[in-house]
Write a protein that holds these residues in place. Sequence first.
Motif, PDB file in Angstrom:
ATOM      1  N   ALA A 218       2.934  10.212   5.008  1.00  0.00           N
ATOM      2  CA  ALA A 218       3.275   8.891   4.474  1.00  0.00           C
ATOM      3  C   ALA A 218       2.388   8.523   3.292  1.00  0.00           C
ATOM      4  CB  ALA A 218       3.150   7.839   5.572  1.00  0.00           C
ATOM      5  N   GLN A 219       1.177   9.078   3.273  1.00  0.00           N
ATOM      6  CA  GLN A 219       0.227   8.751   2.210  1.00  0.00           C
ATOM      7  C   GLN A 219       0.377   9.642   0.971  1.00  0.00           C
ATOM      8  OE1 GLN A 219      -2.223   6.509   1.662  1.00  0.00           O
ATOM      9  NE2 GLN A 219      -1.642   5.319   3.461  1.00  0.00           N
ATOM     10  N   GLU A 220       1.053  10.773   1.112  1.00  0.00           N
ATOM     11  CA  GLU A 220       1.128  11.735   0.011  1.00  0.00           C
ATOM     12  C   GLU A 220       1.907  11.225  -1.196  1.00  0.00           C
ATOM     13  OE1 GLU A 220       2.713  15.356   1.472  1.00  0.00           O
ATOM     14  OE2 GLU A 220       0.848  16.010   2.439  1.00  0.00           O
ATOM     15  N   LYS A 221       2.920  10.397  -0.952  1.00  0.00           N
ATOM     16  CA  LYS A 221       3.801   9.931  -2.020  1.00  0.00           C
ATOM     17  C   LYS A 221       3.829   8.407  -2.068  1.00  0.00           C
ATOM     18  CE  LYS A 221       5.408  14.210  -2.658  1.00  0.00           C
ATOM     19  NZ  LYS A 221       5.209  14.998  -3.880  1.00  0.00           N
ATOM     20  N   PRO A 222       4.068   7.820  -3.233  1.00  0.00           N
ATOM     21  CA  PRO A 222       4.232   6.362  -3.332  1.00  0.00           C
ATOM     22  C   PRO A 222       5.558   5.954  -2.703  1.00  0.00           C
ATOM     23  CG  PRO A 222       4.702   7.388  -5.443  1.00  0.00           C
ATOM     24  CD  PRO A 222       4.170   8.485  -4.553  1.00  0.00           C
ATOM     25  N   ILE A 223       5.689   4.689  -2.369  1.00  0.00           N
ATOM     26  CA  ILE A 223       6.894   4.211  -1.701  1.00  0.00           C
ATOM     27  C   ILE A 223       8.138   4.433  -2.561  1.00  0.00           C
ATOM     28  CG2 ILE A 223       6.737   1.830  -2.535  1.00  0.00           C
ATOM     29  CD1 ILE A 223       7.809   3.067   0.999  1.00  0.00           C
ATOM     30  N   GLU A 224       7.978   4.441  -3.865  1.00  0.00           N
ATOM     31  CA  GLU A 224       9.125   4.681  -4.757  1.00  0.00           C
ATOM     32  C   GLU A 224       9.701   6.077  -4.534  1.00  0.00           C
ATOM     33  OE1 GLU A 224       6.216   3.483  -5.723  1.00  0.00           O
ATOM     34  OE2 GLU A 224       6.822   1.387  -6.091  1.00  0.00           O
ATOM     35  N   MET A 230      14.484   9.862   0.075  1.00  0.00           N
ATOM     36  CA  MET A 230      14.702   9.910   1.516  1.00  0.00           C
ATOM     37  C   MET A 230      15.829   9.005   2.006  1.00  0.00           C
ATOM     38  SD  MET A 230      12.456  12.157   2.078  1.00  0.00           S
ATOM     39  CE  MET A 230      12.273  12.278   3.845  1.00  0.00           C
ATOM     40  N   ILE A 231      16.497   8.344   1.108  1.00  0.00           N
ATOM     41  CA  ILE A 231      17.547   7.404   1.496  1.00  0.00           C
ATOM     42  C   ILE A 231      18.920   7.974   1.141  1.00  0.00           C
ATOM     43  CG2 ILE A 231      18.471   5.070   1.201  1.00  0.00           C
ATOM     44  CD1 ILE A 231      15.734   5.271   2.647  1.00  0.00           C
ATOM     45  N   PHE A 302      14.462  -1.074   6.949  1.00  0.00           N
ATOM     46  CA  PHE A 302      13.523  -0.944   8.059  1.00  0.00           C
ATOM     47  C   PHE A 302      12.604   0.260   7.855  1.00  0.00           C
ATOM     48  CE2 PHE A 302      12.509   1.203  12.052  1.00  0.00           C
ATOM     49  CZ  PHE A 302      11.761   0.223  12.684  1.00  0.00           C
ATOM     50  N   TYR A 303      13.187   1.378   7.471  1.00  0.00           N
ATOM     51  CA  TYR A 303      12.390   2.593   7.288  1.00  0.00           C
ATOM     52  C   TYR A 303      11.361   2.435   6.174  1.00  0.00           C
ATOM     53  CZ  TYR A 303      11.244   7.244   5.527  1.00  0.00           C
ATOM     54  OH  TYR A 303      10.575   8.347   5.070  1.00  0.00           O
ATOM     55  N   LEU A 304      11.803   1.965   5.021  1.00  0.00           N
ATOM     56  CA  LEU A 304      10.903   1.849   3.875  1.00  0.00           C
ATOM     57  C   LEU A 304       9.798   0.827   4.134  1.00  0.00           C
ATOM     58  CD1 LEU A 304      13.564   1.965   1.020  1.00  0.00           C
ATOM     59  CD2 LEU A 304      11.907   3.759   1.588  1.00  0.00           C
ATOM     60  N   GLU A 305      10.133  -0.287   4.777  1.00  0.00           N
ATOM     61  CA  GLU A 305       9.113  -1.293   5.072  1.00  0.00           C
ATOM     62  C   GLU A 305       8.113  -0.780   6.098  1.00  0.00           C
ATOM     63  OE1 GLU A 305      11.105  -4.892   6.122  1.00  0.00           O
ATOM     64  OE2 GLU A 305      12.097  -5.072   4.159  1.00  0.00           O
ATOM     65  N   THR A 306       8.586   0.007   7.059  1.00  0.00           N
ATOM     66  CA  THR A 306       7.669   0.583   8.046  1.00  0.00           C
ATOM     67  C   THR A 306       6.701   1.556   7.374  1.00  0.00           C
ATOM     68  OG1 THR A 306       9.285   0.367   9.840  1.00  0.00           O
ATOM     69  CG2 THR A 306       7.503   1.948  10.155  1.00  0.00           C
ATOM     70  N   VAL A 307       7.214   2.432   6.522  1.00  0.00           N
ATOM     71  CA  VAL A 307       6.345   3.365   5.802  1.00  0.00           C
ATOM     72  C   VAL A 307       5.311   2.606   4.982  1.00  0.00           C
ATOM     73  CG1 VAL A 307       6.259   5.096   3.962  1.00  0.00           C
ATOM     74  CG2 VAL A 307       8.050   5.225   5.708  1.00  0.00           C
ATOM     75  N   GLU A 308       5.768   1.622   4.225  1.00  0.00           N
ATOM     76  CA  GLU A 308       4.865   0.911   3.327  1.00  0.00           C
ATOM     77  C   GLU A 308       3.888   0.018   4.073  1.00  0.00           C
ATOM     78  OE1 GLU A 308       5.075  -1.732  -0.780  1.00  0.00           O
ATOM     79  OE2 GLU A 308       6.766  -1.790   0.605  1.00  0.00           O
ATOM     80  N   GLN A 309       4.383  -0.817   4.971  1.00  0.00           N
ATOM     81  CA  GLN A 309       3.526  -1.820   5.601  1.00  0.00           C
ATOM     82  C   GLN A 309       2.629  -1.250   6.697  1.00  0.00           C
ATOM     83  OE1 GLN A 309       5.447  -5.536   6.684  1.00  0.00           O
ATOM     84  NE2 GLN A 309       6.985  -5.309   5.081  1.00  0.00           N
ATOM     85  N   VAL A 310       3.145  -0.265   7.461  1.00  0.00           N
ATOM     86  CA  VAL A 310       2.394   0.262   8.606  1.00  0.00           C
ATOM     87  C   VAL A 310       1.549   1.473   8.222  1.00  0.00           C
ATOM     88  CG1 VAL A 310       2.584   1.240  10.926  1.00  0.00           C
ATOM     89  CG2 VAL A 310       4.126  -0.613  10.214  1.00  0.00           C
ATOM     90  N   PHE A 311       2.133   2.396   7.431  1.00  0.00           N
ATOM     91  CA  PHE A 311       1.461   3.671   7.175  1.00  0.00           C
ATOM     92  C   PHE A 311       0.807   3.789   5.803  1.00  0.00           C
ATOM     93  CE2 PHE A 311       4.621   4.682  10.467  1.00  0.00           C
ATOM     94  CZ  PHE A 311       3.791   5.249  11.426  1.00  0.00           C
TER      95      PHE A 311
END
Length: 404
Positions: A218-224, A230-231, A302-311
Motif C-alpha cells: 500500500a505504501q509503494e505507490k501513491p493513491i493516484e 486497480m479500478i 471504499f477500496y481507495l479510501e481504505t488504502v489511503e486513510q488506513v494504510f
Amino acid sequence: MIYDAYQGIADVHDRVRKTAENAQAILNQWSANPFAPPWRRMAAYYELVALAGFTHARPDYGIDSVERKGEQIPVEERGVLWTPFCQLLRFRRQGGEDDPKVLLVAPMSGHFATLLRGTIRTLLRDHQVFITDWINPRNIKLEHGGFSLEDYTQHLIDFIGFIGEDCHVVAVCQPTVSALAATAVLAQDGAAIQPASLTLIAGPIDARIAPTKVNELAQEKPIEWFRSNMIGIVPNKFEGAGRRVYPGFLQLCAFMSMNAERHTKSFVDLFNHRVEGDIEKADAIHEFYKEYFAIMDMSADFYLETVEQVFQRYLLPLGRMTHKGRKIEPRAIKRTFLLTVEGEKDDICAVGQTLAAQDLCSGLRPYMKTHHLQAGAGHYGVFNGKRWETQVYPVLRNHIQSSR
C-alpha cells in the motif's frame, strides 16, 4: 478494460471447468473400485481443473444446527434488515432467544461473509449472531449510488441501533477500523444505545506498527496509481453495469502471490490425498478452496479510501479520521468494554497493530480493556479453527459475559 478482459477469459474457463467437473463425476464411479488407481488419478486431475477458478456468487452458510453440550440444536437463519449494499442476517439456535446479541462485522476484502462460517458456528453456542452479509457490488445497480468507507461505518452505526441493548460488536480484520469509529461516534453523540462490548480481531488499527507485506504494498505507490491501475468497470452483462469497483480477482491474486508455495502445495496435497483414498483430508482442502475462490468486488470509493486513510495516511491513530465532517475520537468511549485479539504469526496484520486501540481508547478504565495474543496462530487462526475454538473463543465469551 481490465474487467472486460478478465470476464472474457473467465467465461471460457468456466466452460472448461464444467466439462472437467462432469468428467470427474463419471470417473469417480469407476475410481471407487480399489483396483482402478489410473481412473482415480484422472478423477483427481479433473477435480483440480474444475476447482481452479473463481466464482462470484455467495456460497450458502449451511448452518442448520450447532453442537452444544454434546447435542445438535437446530439453528434459524433469517434476514432482519436490508440496504442496497448489505443484508443483516440473524442466526439463532433453538432456545437461544435470551442469549447475548453479537454483531459480527465481516470484512469487505474480496470474499463473502461466508468466510466467517466457522466463527458463526462457534459463537452460536452461547450467543445470537447478527452478521453483515455484504452484497457483491457488481450486482448493485448504479442508481443506488456509491459506497464509501464512511458508508461502511454508518452501516455499523445503524445496525447497532437496530439490534439495540446488549449488542456486542465483534469485528474481524479490515472492519476493525470502522467498528472502532462507529463505537466512538455513538459515544461522542451520547447515544442511548452503545455497544456493551467491542472485540477487535486482527485488524489494522495502526498499520505503522511492524509493517507486513500488505502494508508495504500500500505504501509503494501513491493513491493516484491505485486509482488508475486497480479500478475496473463492471461489464454490461451484470446488474451493476458501469459501477466502478476494485475487482475481487485482483485482491485474491495479490493475496495468493504472497503465499504461492503454500497454495501450490495444497493443490498437490489434494491430488495425492485423492489418489491415496484419503477422502477426509482431500475434502477439507477442496472445501477450503471452494470458499476461498468465491470472490466479490469492492466499491471503488471504499477500496481507495481504505488504502489511503488506513494504510497510507493512518488517519485514525493520528486523530485525523472524520465521519460526516466531524473528527472521530475513540477517547470518548467510556461505556464499552474493549477486547483486542492478535495472532503471534499473523503475516497480514502484525502484532501491535490491533493492540493500538487500547491506547486510543484512553477514556476507558483499565479493568474495561483486555488484550489476548494467541500463541502459534496466523491471521485466520484467530477467528477460525482449533485455536480459535479452544483458546480465543473462551476469552471472547468471558469478555462478553463480563460486560453485561
